[in-house]
Design a protein around this motif. Structure first.
Motif, mmCIF file in Angstrom:
data_model
loop_
_atom_site.group_PDB
_atom_site.id
_atom_site.type_symbol
_atom_site.label_atom_id
_atom_site.label_comp_id
_atom_site.label_asym_id
_atom_site.label_seq_id
_atom_site.Cartn_x
_atom_site.Cartn_y
_atom_site.Cartn_z
ATOM 1 N N LEU A 1 0.862 -1.299 -0.281
ATOM 2 C CA LEU A 1 0.139 0.103 0.041
ATOM 3 C C LEU A 1 0.898 1.253 -0.257
ATOM 4 N N GLN A 2 2.246 1.138 0.591
ATOM 5 C CA GLN A 2 2.854 2.508 0.683
ATOM 6 C C GLN A 2 3.914 2.341 -0.661
ATOM 7 N N LYS A 3 4.208 1.272 -1.046
ATOM 8 C CA LYS A 3 5.315 1.305 -2.297
ATOM 9 C C LYS A 3 4.763 1.180 -3.708
ATOM 10 N N ALA A 4 3.665 0.485 -3.801
ATOM 11 C CA ALA A 4 3.179 0.097 -5.157
ATOM 12 C C ALA A 4 2.874 1.221 -6.050
ATOM 13 N N THR A 5 3.197 1.321 -7.332
ATOM 14 C CA THR A 5 2.955 2.359 -8.175
ATOM 15 C C THR A 5 1.630 2.142 -8.881
ATOM 16 N N SER A 6 1.182 0.817 -8.915
ATOM 17 C CA SER A 6 -0.147 0.431 -9.814
ATOM 18 C C SER A 6 -1.377 0.357 -8.795
ATOM 19 N N ASP A 7 -2.471 0.972 -9.342
ATOM 20 C CA ASP A 7 -3.537 1.153 -8.371
ATOM 21 C C ASP A 7 -4.214 -0.337 -8.471
ATOM 22 N N ALA A 8 -3.917 -1.010 -9.384
ATOM 23 C CA ALA A 8 -4.476 -2.351 -9.286
ATOM 24 C C ALA A 8 -3.537 -3.389 -8.218
ATOM 25 N N VAL A 9 -2.419 -3.085 -8.378
ATOM 26 C CA VAL A 9 -1.690 -3.761 -7.064
ATOM 27 C C VAL A 9 -2.130 -3.331 -5.674
ATOM 28 N N LYS A 10 -2.368 -2.069 -5.659
ATOM 29 C CA LYS A 10 -2.821 -1.531 -4.324
ATOM 30 C C LYS A 10 -4.123 -2.056 -3.835
ATOM 31 N N GLN A 11 -5.050 -2.195 -5.025
ATOM 32 C CA GLN A 11 -6.388 -2.703 -4.875
ATOM 33 C C GLN A 11 -6.035 -4.427 -4.332
ATOM 34 N N PHE A 12 -5.256 -4.898 -4.778
ATOM 35 C CA PHE A 12 -5.070 -6.403 -4.488
ATOM 36 C C PHE A 12 -4.603 -6.445 -3.162
ATOM 37 N N ALA A 13 -3.661 -5.689 -2.767
ATOM 38 C CA ALA A 13 -3.133 -5.453 -1.462
ATOM 39 C C ALA A 13 -4.222 -5.149 -0.321
ATOM 40 N N GLN A 14 -5.108 -4.443 -0.643
ATOM 41 C CA GLN A 14 -5.927 -4.107 0.365
ATOM 42 C C GLN A 14 -7.071 -5.177 0.551
ATOM 43 N N ALA A 15 -7.251 -6.036 -0.604
ATOM 44 C CA ALA A 15 -8.216 -7.077 -0.752
ATOM 45 C C ALA A 15 -7.511 -8.175 0.172
ATOM 46 N N GLU A 16 -6.258 -8.281 -0.014
ATOM 47 C CA GLU A 16 -5.487 -9.356 0.952
ATOM 48 C C GLU A 16 -5.459 -8.999 2.100
ATOM 49 N N ILE A 17 -5.240 -7.775 2.735
ATOM 50 C CA ILE A 17 -5.469 -7.573 4.048
ATOM 51 C C ILE A 17 -6.795 -7.674 4.601
ATOM 52 N N ASP A 18 -7.641 -7.415 3.933
ATOM 53 C CA ASP A 18 -9.203 -7.469 4.357
ATOM 54 C C ASP A 18 -9.425 -9.289 4.553
ATOM 55 N N GLU A 19 -9.136 -10.058 3.691
ATOM 56 C CA GLU A 19 -9.172 -11.513 3.720
ATOM 57 C C GLU A 19 -8.420 -11.710 4.882
ATOM 58 N N GLN A 20 -7.032 -11.468 4.973
ATOM 59 C CA GLN A 20 -6.464 -12.151 6.242
ATOM 60 C C GLN A 20 -6.924 -11.731 7.577
ATOM 61 N N ASN A 21 -7.389 -10.358 7.818
ATOM 62 C CA ASN A 21 -7.837 -9.821 8.821
ATOM 63 C C ASN A 21 -9.489 -10.718 9.280
ATOM 64 N N LEU A 22 -9.909 -11.174 8.201
ATOM 65 C CA LEU A 22 -11.185 -11.921 8.465
ATOM 66 C C LEU A 22 -10.957 -13.336 9.075
ATOM 67 N N VAL A 23 -9.721 -14.011 8.589
ATOM 68 C CA VAL A 23 -9.237 -15.121 8.930
ATOM 69 C C VAL A 23 -8.691 -15.169 10.428
ATOM 70 N N PHE B 1 8.963 -3.478 -7.872
ATOM 71 C CA PHE B 1 8.367 -3.783 -6.693
ATOM 72 C C PHE B 1 6.961 -4.428 -6.757
ATOM 73 N N ASP B 2 6.138 -3.997 -7.866
ATOM 74 C CA ASP B 2 4.819 -4.442 -8.050
ATOM 75 C C ASP B 2 4.852 -5.835 -8.342
ATOM 76 N N GLN B 3 5.771 -6.071 -9.198
ATOM 77 C CA GLN B 3 5.889 -7.654 -9.888
ATOM 78 C C GLN B 3 6.227 -8.690 -8.889
ATOM 79 N N ALA B 4 7.254 -8.002 -7.927
ATOM 80 C CA ALA B 4 7.762 -9.082 -6.790
ATOM 81 C C ALA B 4 6.805 -9.116 -5.955
ATOM 82 N N PHE B 5 5.737 -8.185 -5.379
ATOM 83 C CA PHE B 5 4.839 -8.304 -4.642
ATOM 84 C C PHE B 5 3.802 -9.187 -4.875
ATOM 85 N N LEU B 6 3.496 -9.057 -6.201
ATOM 86 C CA LEU B 6 2.207 -9.861 -6.694
ATOM 87 C C LEU B 6 2.890 -11.341 -6.955
#
Length: 219
Positions: A75-97, A135-140
């Motif tokens: 969320l801090q370092k990604a340059t792509s909005d799609a990557v940031k959206q993916f990161a937020q969805a991942e945070i939401d998923e893991q918080n529910l678990v 960073f975007d590619q490595a994170f994905l």
């Protein structure tokens, strides 16, 4: 006078006899202590928790901690909005678990780990050194592909062989979400299974990440 005295004496004797008889017939006010039944506590039946359940709780908690950590970095370092959206969805998923595991843990006597596994900390150190599209590619690759391949195996094992109903239900609910996130990450990276991914831990002389391509065959 003697008759009067004798009558008076006989009257006193009769009075004392009556009083003595009355005292003898009066029930005692002291009573023996009453024994009360000791308080009993009904032990709650131990929840069914097998080795696979225990391993699932341990690894799912560590994976959640690790994926939240690297997704917050994204969320801090990604340059792509799609990557940031993916990161937020991942945070939401893991918080529910995490909420579900935290609810279940006290009922089965399990203390959940509060730190990521060492492999997530190592990935975090590598990701922290990258910038921009690298960073975007490595994170994905790590938070999208690797994380969800590992999670799919972990959750499928629990869903198939777990003994605790709450944990099995958690795994059943989690698998479609894992598949959804894996599919999204695959689309963003053009991932193909069993293909050697781009390397993110070696830099060429120009300072760019040196890609390594190729395929592996399964015997």
């Amino acid at each position: 006078m003697r008759k009067v005295f004798m009558s008076f004496a006989l009257a006193l004797i009769g009075l004392f006899a009556a009083v003595g008889c009355s005292v003898a017939q009066t029930p005692s006010t002291s009573t023996a202590p009453t024994e009360t039944a000791p308080a009993t506590t009904t032990a709650q039946p131990a929840s069914q928790l097998g080795p696979i359940d225990q391993q699932f709780m341990l690894e799912a908690a560590q994976a959640g901690n690790g994926n939240i950590m690297i997704s917050q970095l994204a969320l801090q370092k990604a340059t792509s909005d799609a990557v940031k959206q993916f990161a937020q969805a991942e945070i939401d998923e893991q918080n529910l678990v995490k909420q579900e595991l935290t609810r279940i843990a006290p009922t089965v006597g399990v203390t959940l780990p509060t730190e990521p596994a060492p492999k997530y900390q190592a990935a975090m150190a590598q990701l922290s050194q990258l910038l921009g599209a690298q960073f975007d590619q490595a994170f994905l690759s790590e938070g999208g592909i690797n994380a969800h391949l590992e999670s799919a195996a972990l959750y499928q094992r629990e869903a198939a062989f777990g003994q605790n109903p709450d944990l099995v239900a958690l795994a059943d609910r989690g698998l479609p979400i894992i598949n959804q996130h894996f599919t999204a990450a695959s689309g963003l990276t053009n991932y193909q299974f069993a293909r050697v991914p781009q390397r993110f831990n070696s830099v060429n002389s120009a300072g760019a990440i040196a890609p390594q391509s190729g395929t592996t065959s399964v015997q």
